[in-house]
Design a protein around this motif. Structure first.
Motif, PDB file in Angstrom:
ATOM      1  N   PHE A   1       9.503   2.405  10.554  1.00  0.00           N
ATOM      2  CA  PHE A   1       8.948   2.307   9.193  1.00  0.00           C
ATOM      3  C   PHE A   1       8.937   0.820   8.867  1.00  0.00           C
ATOM      4  O   PHE A   1       9.991   0.194   8.746  1.00  0.00           O
ATOM      5  N   LEU A   2       7.743   0.242   8.773  1.00  0.00           N
ATOM      6  CA  LEU A   2       7.560  -1.196   8.686  1.00  0.00           C
ATOM      7  C   LEU A   2       7.141  -1.619   7.279  1.00  0.00           C
ATOM      8  O   LEU A   2       6.452  -0.872   6.577  1.00  0.00           O
ATOM      9  N   TYR A   3       7.530  -2.826   6.908  1.00  0.00           N
ATOM     10  CA  TYR A   3       7.219  -3.347   5.586  1.00  0.00           C
ATOM     11  C   TYR A   3       6.236  -4.506   5.704  1.00  0.00           C
ATOM     12  O   TYR A   3       6.519  -5.508   6.367  1.00  0.00           O
ATOM     13  N   ASP A   4       5.085  -4.359   5.074  1.00  0.00           N
ATOM     14  CA  ASP A   4       4.002  -5.338   5.089  1.00  0.00           C
ATOM     15  C   ASP A   4       4.009  -6.100   3.759  1.00  0.00           C
ATOM     16  O   ASP A   4       3.136  -5.930   2.922  1.00  0.00           O
ATOM     17  N   GLU A   5       5.023  -6.938   3.587  1.00  0.00           N
ATOM     18  CA  GLU A   5       5.218  -7.629   2.306  1.00  0.00           C
ATOM     19  C   GLU A   5       4.021  -8.486   1.907  1.00  0.00           C
ATOM     20  O   GLU A   5       3.650  -8.553   0.737  1.00  0.00           O
ATOM     21  N   THR A   6       3.372  -9.124   2.866  1.00  0.00           N
ATOM     22  CA  THR A   6       2.237  -9.999   2.562  1.00  0.00           C
ATOM     23  C   THR A   6       0.932  -9.218   2.370  1.00  0.00           C
ATOM     24  O   THR A   6      -0.061  -9.793   1.927  1.00  0.00           O
ATOM     25  N   GLN A   7       0.915  -7.971   2.747  1.00  0.00           N
ATOM     26  CA  GLN A   7      -0.250  -7.080   2.711  1.00  0.00           C
ATOM     27  C   GLN A   7      -1.335  -7.494   3.706  1.00  0.00           C
ATOM     28  O   GLN A   7      -2.444  -6.974   3.669  1.00  0.00           O
ATOM     29  N   GLU A   8      -0.998  -8.388   4.628  1.00  0.00           N
ATOM     30  CA  GLU A   8      -1.977  -8.837   5.619  1.00  0.00           C
ATOM     31  C   GLU A   8      -2.364  -7.718   6.586  1.00  0.00           C
ATOM     32  O   GLU A   8      -3.526  -7.637   6.995  1.00  0.00           O
ATOM     33  N   ALA A   9      -1.419  -6.879   6.957  1.00  0.00           N
ATOM     34  CA  ALA A   9      -1.751  -5.781   7.876  1.00  0.00           C
ATOM     35  C   ALA A   9      -2.727  -4.816   7.213  1.00  0.00           C
ATOM     36  O   ALA A   9      -3.743  -4.440   7.810  1.00  0.00           O
ATOM     37  N   ALA A  10      -2.443  -4.412   5.993  1.00  0.00           N
ATOM     38  CA  ALA A  10      -3.344  -3.487   5.285  1.00  0.00           C
ATOM     39  C   ALA A  10      -4.734  -4.092   5.155  1.00  0.00           C
ATOM     40  O   ALA A  10      -5.743  -3.405   5.371  1.00  0.00           O
ATOM     41  N   ALA A  11      -4.797  -5.371   4.816  1.00  0.00           N
ATOM     42  CA  ALA A  11      -6.095  -6.032   4.672  1.00  0.00           C
ATOM     43  C   ALA A  11      -6.838  -6.091   6.000  1.00  0.00           C
ATOM     44  O   ALA A  11      -8.045  -5.837   6.062  1.00  0.00           O
ATOM     45  N   SER A  12      -6.140  -6.404   7.099  1.00  0.00           N
ATOM     46  CA  SER A  12      -6.813  -6.529   8.398  1.00  0.00           C
ATOM     47  C   SER A  12      -7.305  -5.188   8.933  1.00  0.00           C
ATOM     48  O   SER A  12      -8.282  -5.148   9.678  1.00  0.00           O
ATOM     49  N   TYR A  13      -6.659  -4.098   8.538  1.00  0.00           N
ATOM     50  CA  TYR A  13      -7.096  -2.766   8.954  1.00  0.00           C
ATOM     51  C   TYR A  13      -8.132  -2.188   7.986  1.00  0.00           C
ATOM     52  O   TYR A  13      -8.790  -1.209   8.300  1.00  0.00           O
ATOM     53  N   GLY A  14      -8.199  -2.762   6.791  1.00  0.00           N
ATOM     54  CA  GLY A  14      -9.087  -2.201   5.779  1.00  0.00           C
ATOM     55  C   GLY A  14      -8.514  -0.939   5.159  1.00  0.00           C
ATOM     56  O   GLY A  14      -9.251  -0.093   4.664  1.00  0.00           O
TER      57      GLY A  14
END
Length: 173
Positions: free
Chosen positions: A95-108
């Motif tokens: 269970f990973l934490y994407d604090e910068t939200q860069e992963a969500a943005a790169s996946y759309g």
């Protein structure tokens, strides 16, 4: 923010897990990987989390699954909340934490839960919901399981894309 299209390569990520380890796309080289954007508070996540955990458990020796929480500072979605939920439910996946939200943005990614399944070459083969019905585990069409089976057998899933259903990711303003 463009969403990935079928056939696209998985964007790289390097994210901290609630277990104190850091995980990256490279940790899953040579095998299929499901990246599930998730959280703690969303009722859709809560409805599907046992089924997602079962998929991770059932495919653990053949494929990877990670859940990524990209909600920015949303009440109930802190790393501490994530750890508590994981312990309570016995999650077998990172269970990973994407604090910068860069992963969500790169996946759309836009929803929780939202599934991106990649084959063993990390090309997108399925995008959408874990299955067809968050309310009815028994009657639901198991999209993620079917897509994993197809990917493991070198084929294409019968259903490769369905609209994601769930809560919206809470973006920083």
């Amino acid at each position: 923010m463009a969403r990935l299209a079928l056939g696209d390569t998985a964007p790289a990520f390097e994210l901290p897990g609630i277990d104190g380890k850091t995980y990256s796309l490279g940790d899953f080289a040579g095998r299929p990987l499901a990246v599930v954007f998730s959280c703690v508070h969303c009722p859709y996540v809560v409805a599907w989390e046992d089924r997602i955990n079962a998929v991770a458990r059932d495919y653990a020796d053949r494929a990877g699954l990670v859940a990524v929480n990209s909600n920015a500072g949303y009440l109930g979605d802190s790393p501490e909340d994530m750890k508590e939920r994981s312990d309570e439910k016995g999650f077998v996946f990172p269970f990973l934490y994407d604090e910068t939200q860069e992963a969500a943005a790169s996946y759309g990614a836009s929803r929780t839960p939202e599934v991106f399944l990649f084959d063993d070459e990390h090309r997108l083969v399925y995008h959408g919901t874990p299955d067809s019905d968050h309310k009815d585990p028994q009657g639901a069409e198991p999209y993620l399981r079917q897509a994993l089976d197809a990917a493991l057998n070198g084929g294409e899933p019968a259903v490769s894309e369905v609209p994601p259903v769930g809560c919206t990711i809470k973006w920083r303003s």
